[in-house]
Design a protein around this motif. Sequence first.
Motif, short mmCIF file in Angstrom:
data_model
loop_
_atom_site.label_atom_id
_atom_site.label_comp_id
_atom_site.label_asym_id
_atom_site.label_seq_id
_atom_site.Cartn_x
_atom_site.Cartn_y
_atom_site.Cartn_z
N ALA A 6 0.58 -1.11 0.00
CA ALA A 6 -0.32 0.00 0.48
C ALA A 6 1.06 1.17 0.29
O ALA A 6 1.93 1.27 0.96
N ALA A 7 0.92 2.29 -1.03
CA ALA A 7 1.62 3.27 -1.17
C ALA A 7 1.21 4.45 -0.91
O ALA A 7 -0.43 4.71 -1.85
N PRO A 8 0.48 4.70 0.23
CA PRO A 8 -1.03 6.20 0.69
C PRO A 8 -0.57 7.12 -0.67
O PRO A 8 -2.24 7.65 -1.10
N GLU A 9 0.46 7.60 -0.78
CA GLU A 9 0.68 8.16 -1.60
C GLU A 9 -0.34 8.16 -3.26
O GLU A 9 -1.50 9.21 -4.06
N MET A 10 -0.20 7.01 -3.81
CA MET A 10 -1.00 7.06 -5.04
C MET A 10 -1.83 6.24 -4.85
O MET A 10 -2.71 6.62 -5.56
N MET A 11 -2.44 6.02 -3.65
CA MET A 11 -3.83 6.05 -2.92
C MET A 11 -4.09 7.18 -3.32
O MET A 11 -5.88 7.11 -4.27
N THR A 12 -4.45 8.31 -2.94
CA THR A 12 -4.47 9.18 -2.54
C THR A 12 -4.78 10.38 -4.56
O THR A 12 -5.54 10.76 -4.78
N ALA A 13 -3.75 10.13 -4.89
CA ALA A 13 -3.58 10.49 -6.82
C ALA A 13 -4.41 9.68 -7.41
O ALA A 13 -4.96 10.22 -7.75
N ALA A 14 -4.57 8.41 -6.94
CA ALA A 14 -6.04 7.43 -7.37
C ALA A 14 -6.82 8.15 -7.24
O ALA A 14 -8.19 8.59 -8.65
N ALA A 15 -7.20 8.43 -6.09
CA ALA A 15 -9.07 9.15 -5.69
C ALA A 15 -9.36 10.27 -6.04
O ALA A 15 -10.01 10.59 -6.43
N THR A 16 -7.81 10.70 -6.50
CA THR A 16 -7.67 12.04 -6.76
C THR A 16 -8.45 12.03 -8.28
O THR A 16 -9.18 13.17 -9.00
N ASP A 17 -7.28 11.50 -8.69
CA ASP A 17 -7.94 11.37 -10.26
C ASP A 17 -9.50 10.60 -10.64
O ASP A 17 -10.00 11.51 -11.29
N LEU A 18 -9.30 9.77 -9.90
CA LEU A 18 -11.32 9.20 -9.91
C LEU A 18 -12.40 10.11 -9.41
O LEU A 18 -13.15 9.72 -10.18
N ALA A 19 -11.96 10.42 -8.61
CA ALA A 19 -12.79 12.72 -8.72
C ALA A 19 -12.95 13.06 -9.88
O ALA A 19 -14.20 13.57 -10.36
N GLY A 20 -12.25 13.16 -10.30
CA GLY A 20 -11.51 14.13 -11.72
C GLY A 20 -12.60 13.67 -12.72
O GLY A 20 -13.60 13.85 -13.44
N ILE A 21 -12.35 12.03 -12.78
CA ILE A 21 -13.98 11.80 -13.43
C ILE A 21 -14.41 11.49 -13.56
O ILE A 21 -15.21 11.20 -14.37
N GLY A 22 -14.85 10.96 -11.87
CA GLY A 22 -16.49 11.09 -11.83
C GLY A 22 -17.54 12.78 -11.74
O GLY A 22 -18.26 12.20 -11.96
N SER A 23 -16.88 13.39 -11.92
CA SER A 23 -17.26 15.43 -12.10
C SER A 23 -17.19 15.30 -13.20
O SER A 23 -18.39 15.80 -13.61
N THR A 24 -16.40 15.06 -14.24
CA THR A 24 -16.53 14.91 -15.69
C THR A 24 -17.85 14.20 -16.02
O THR A 24 -18.72 14.19 -17.37
N LEU A 25 -17.85 12.81 -15.59
CA LEU A 25 -19.01 11.89 -15.87
C LEU A 25 -20.40 12.55 -15.48
O LEU A 25 -21.66 12.66 -16.46
N SER A 26 -20.02 13.20 -14.38
CA SER A 26 -21.54 14.03 -13.70
C SER A 26 -22.20 15.05 -14.49
O SER A 26 -23.21 14.66 -15.05
N VAL A 27 -21.09 15.98 -15.61
CA VAL A 27 -21.38 16.86 -16.30
C VAL A 27 -22.15 16.78 -17.53
O VAL A 27 -23.09 16.73 -17.76
N ALA A 28 -21.34 15.48 -17.48
CA ALA A 28 -21.79 14.53 -19.09
C ALA A 28 -23.01 13.64 -19.08
O ALA A 28 -23.94 14.46 -19.83
N HIS A 29 -23.32 13.71 -18.01
CA HIS A 29 -24.50 13.37 -17.88
C HIS A 29 -25.95 13.72 -17.41
O HIS A 29 -26.71 13.56 -17.90
N LEU A 30 -25.49 15.33 -16.86
CA LEU A 30 -26.60 16.64 -16.56
C LEU A 30 -26.77 16.78 -17.80
O LEU A 30 -27.91 16.94 -18.60
N VAL A 31 -25.56 17.00 -18.97
CA VAL A 31 -26.01 16.95 -20.40
C VAL A 31 -27.11 16.54 -21.12
O VAL A 31 -27.21 17.00 -22.05
N ALA A 32 -26.68 15.64 -21.06
CA ALA A 32 -27.42 13.98 -21.82
C ALA A 32 -28.92 14.11 -20.92
O ALA A 32 -29.59 13.18 -21.50
N ALA A 33 -29.38 14.94 -20.16
CA ALA A 33 -30.16 14.24 -19.27
C ALA A 33 -31.65 14.79 -20.41
O ALA A 33 -32.60 14.22 -20.44
N SER A 34 -31.77 15.98 -20.39
CA SER A 34 -33.04 16.75 -21.39
C SER A 34 -33.09 15.89 -22.39
O SER A 34 -33.90 15.38 -23.07
N PRO A 35 -32.26 16.20 -23.00
CA PRO A 35 -32.58 15.69 -24.44
C PRO A 35 -32.63 13.56 -24.71
O PRO A 35 -33.41 13.38 -25.72
#
Length: 154
Positions: A6-35
């Motif tokens: 376990a490398a905590p620094e790498m785990m934190t970096a991965a969590a940050t990257d995953l959070a960025g991916i999640g926010s991007t997907l959330s924005v894409a889902h909001l944009v695609a929701a009404s159409p």
Amino acid sequence: MSYVIAAPEMMTAAATDLAGIGSTLSVAHLVAASPTAAVIPAAADEVSASIAHLFSQYGGGFQALAGKAAAFHDQFVHTLKASASAYTSAEVANAALLKPASNTFLSEFLSGLVSIFEQNPLEFLAGTVLFFLLIPVFILVIPLLPFLAILALA
């Protein structure tokens, strides 16, 4: 043997990257929701209205699954960050436990070396010669100690 690294620094970096991916997907889902939730029929006939209604149902199902996936993603990111924090705090606690012991041992060892060299050089030389002369005696006597103890008890 441990199979987990376990490398905590790498785990934190991965969590940050995953959070960025999640926010991007959330924005894409909001944009695609009404159409996708309310598809407009291509023409004014029944077939176009039925197809538009079918696609709207699929769009609504997709949005429901996307919401569940986003909730799972957020929970995963939170768990990953918490795990990295737990590993970091465990490492800090273990290092704090070991630090005083290592400093004490090192300081005692160095003070012992200083006291040896502060002695009279002839005393140091005589002690060293005596030590090397007694080593063979101890090598011969130590294996015989159990037998000598048995003889002493008899």
